[in-house]
Enzyme design. Structure first.
Site, short mmCIF file in Angstrom:
data_model
loop_
_atom_site.label_atom_id
_atom_site.label_comp_id
_atom_site.label_asym_id
_atom_site.label_seq_id
_atom_site.Cartn_x
_atom_site.Cartn_y
_atom_site.Cartn_z
N CYS A 295 -10.87 3.55 0.76
CA CYS A 295 -9.42 3.64 0.94
C CYS A 295 -9.06 2.70 2.07
O CYS A 295 -9.76 2.63 3.09
CB CYS A 295 -9.02 5.08 1.30
SG CYS A 295 -7.28 5.28 1.76
N THR A 296 -7.97 1.95 1.91
CA THR A 296 -7.62 0.95 2.91
C THR A 296 -7.20 1.56 4.24
O THR A 296 -7.19 0.86 5.26
CB THR A 296 -6.50 0.02 2.39
OG1 THR A 296 -5.37 0.80 1.99
CG2 THR A 296 -7.00 -0.82 1.22
N HIS A 297 -6.88 2.84 4.27
CA HIS A 297 -6.59 3.50 5.54
C HIS A 297 -7.86 3.70 6.37
O HIS A 297 -7.80 3.75 7.60
CB HIS A 297 -5.95 4.87 5.31
CG HIS A 297 -4.51 4.83 4.90
ND1 HIS A 297 -4.11 4.47 3.64
CD2 HIS A 297 -3.37 5.13 5.59
CE1 HIS A 297 -2.79 4.55 3.56
NE2 HIS A 297 -2.32 4.94 4.73
N TYR B 262 -0.82 8.49 -1.95
CA TYR B 262 -0.81 8.46 -3.41
C TYR B 262 -1.93 9.29 -4.01
O TYR B 262 -1.92 9.59 -5.20
CB TYR B 262 -0.99 7.02 -3.91
CG TYR B 262 0.21 6.11 -3.79
CD1 TYR B 262 1.48 6.57 -3.45
CD2 TYR B 262 0.07 4.75 -4.05
CE1 TYR B 262 2.56 5.71 -3.35
CE2 TYR B 262 1.15 3.87 -3.97
CZ TYR B 262 2.40 4.35 -3.61
OH TYR B 262 3.46 3.50 -3.53
N GLY B 263 -2.92 9.65 -3.20
CA GLY B 263 -4.16 10.22 -3.74
C GLY B 263 -4.01 11.42 -4.64
O GLY B 263 -4.79 11.60 -5.58
N ASP C 90 0.86 -1.19 0.00
CA ASP C 90 0.00 0.00 0.00
C ASP C 90 0.90 1.23 0.00
O ASP C 90 2.10 1.14 0.25
CB ASP C 90 -0.91 -0.01 1.23
CG ASP C 90 -1.86 1.19 1.28
OD1 ASP C 90 -2.28 1.66 0.21
OD2 ASP C 90 -2.17 1.66 2.39
N SER C 91 0.29 2.37 -0.23
CA SER C 91 1.03 3.63 -0.15
C SER C 91 1.55 3.88 1.26
O SER C 91 2.46 4.67 1.46
CB SER C 91 0.14 4.79 -0.57
OG SER C 91 -0.98 4.91 0.31
N GLU D 287 -1.51 7.89 8.85
CA GLU D 287 -0.06 7.72 8.73
C GLU D 287 0.69 8.37 9.89
O GLU D 287 1.76 7.90 10.29
CB GLU D 287 0.43 8.32 7.41
CG GLU D 287 0.06 7.53 6.17
CD GLU D 287 0.81 6.21 6.08
OE1 GLU D 287 2.03 6.18 6.34
OE2 GLU D 287 0.17 5.19 5.76
N CYS E 144 -4.38 -0.99 -2.16
CA CYS E 144 -4.48 0.46 -2.31
C CYS E 144 -5.40 0.74 -3.49
O CYS E 144 -5.11 0.32 -4.61
CB CYS E 144 -3.10 1.06 -2.55
SG CYS E 144 -3.09 2.84 -2.89
N ASN E 145 -6.50 1.41 -3.24
CA ASN E 145 -7.44 1.70 -4.31
C ASN E 145 -6.83 2.60 -5.38
O ASN E 145 -7.07 2.41 -6.57
CB ASN E 145 -8.70 2.36 -3.73
CG ASN E 145 -9.56 1.40 -2.95
OD1 ASN E 145 -10.43 0.72 -3.49
ND2 ASN E 145 -9.31 1.33 -1.64
N THR E 146 -6.03 3.57 -4.95
CA THR E 146 -5.42 4.49 -5.92
C THR E 146 -4.42 3.76 -6.80
O THR E 146 -4.42 3.91 -8.02
CB THR E 146 -4.76 5.66 -5.19
OG1 THR E 146 -5.74 6.36 -4.42
CG2 THR E 146 -4.12 6.62 -6.18
#
Length: 266
Positions: free
Chosen positions: A188-190, A47-48, A15-16, A156, A78-80
């Site tokens: 978003c995975t976050h 990454y968005g 992921d980012s 983050e 990561c969706n992005t």
């Protein structure tokens, strides 16, 4: 080119940043005997709002590391990164590569008001993949796309449960509820790490949907015949970060639920 995978080879997830740990947890629950490798590209998160070429380059670099580590499959948690780089990844590597997408399809099945809200990064919401999902499943449902700048950064920083984060969530969610949304998609995975705060804001009547378990099940199906059913010793997780290792150790350990070792990765 990837090596022929064996059942004891690890599964790679990236992921980012640390958000993909929500997917890694689902993979561990669904596939308890697997060895796992996780890469958090926290030096470059989020990454968005990054340029498409930059995101694709990072996805390819991390995938190459996972392939060289003998991963038998890769989950782009990561969706992005999925929206930008999944086609390039799949054309470059032969191993199974599992993608993420916002859980719009199941949300449409669950909504009673026929209005759903999708919380995600701007890059994800502007992707052709999300446009396709809205076209395929939104004929009889209003789908409201809500970009959420700042939320990834809060996770983050390890500040998921702060007053500022709650203010951000309220700013993004209140308009969706005002429009009658009864179902929220965490795109978003976050964002699953923000679910306790979201639940406090929206109450028990709102349905919250996120795709991590569905992704883990899809991975299991893709690896049928190559699943590690009798691991020699305990299944292991190895964590890597492109960010500061000391900070990553504390944050990853907290989100994973136990103290883990995090290694640096350039």
């Amino acid at each position: 080119m990837s090596k022929q995978p064996s059942s004891i080879a690890p599964i790679g997830v990236f992921d980012s940043g640390v958000g993909g740990l929500s997917v890694l947890k689902a993979v561990r629950k669904v596939m308890p005997q697997e060895h796992l490798l996780y890469v958090a590209d926290s030096a470059n998160a989020p990454y968005g709002d990054r340029h498409v070429g930059f995101i694709e380059g990072r996805a390819l670099a991390i995938a190459q590391f996972l392939v060289e580590s003998n991963a038998k499959a890769i989950v782009v948690a990561c969706n992005t990164a999925t929206a930008v780089a999944i086609e390039k990844l799949r054309s470059t590597y032969r191993l199974p590569i599992i993608a993420m997408e916002p859980a719009i399809k199941p949300a449409v099945r669950l909504t009673k008001s026929q209005i759903i809200g999708v919380l995600a990064t701007r890059r994800t919401l502007e992707s052709p993949a999300v446009a396709d999902l809205c076209r395929l499943y939104g004929e009889n449902t209003r789908i409201i796309l809500q970009p959420c700048p700042g939320l990834v950064e809060q996770v983050e920083r390890g500040e998921a449960d702060t007053e500022f984060t709650r203010q951000l969530l309220g700013r993004y969610i209140a308009p969706l509820l005002a429009e009658g949304a009864d179902t929220l998609v965490l795109g978003c995975t976050h964002y699953p790490f923000l679910e306790p705060q979201i639940r406090r804001l929206v109450g028990d009547q709102i349905t919250i949907v996120e795709p991590s378990t569905a992704v883990a099940r899809q991975l299991e199906r893709r690896l049928m015949g190559c699943i590690n059913v009798a691991s020699a010793g305990m299944p292991q997780e190895h964590f890597y970060t492109t960010g500061a290792v000391d900070k990553a150790h504390a944050l990853v350990s907290r989100l994973w639920g136990e103290s883990v070792n995090v290694q640096g990765l350039v």
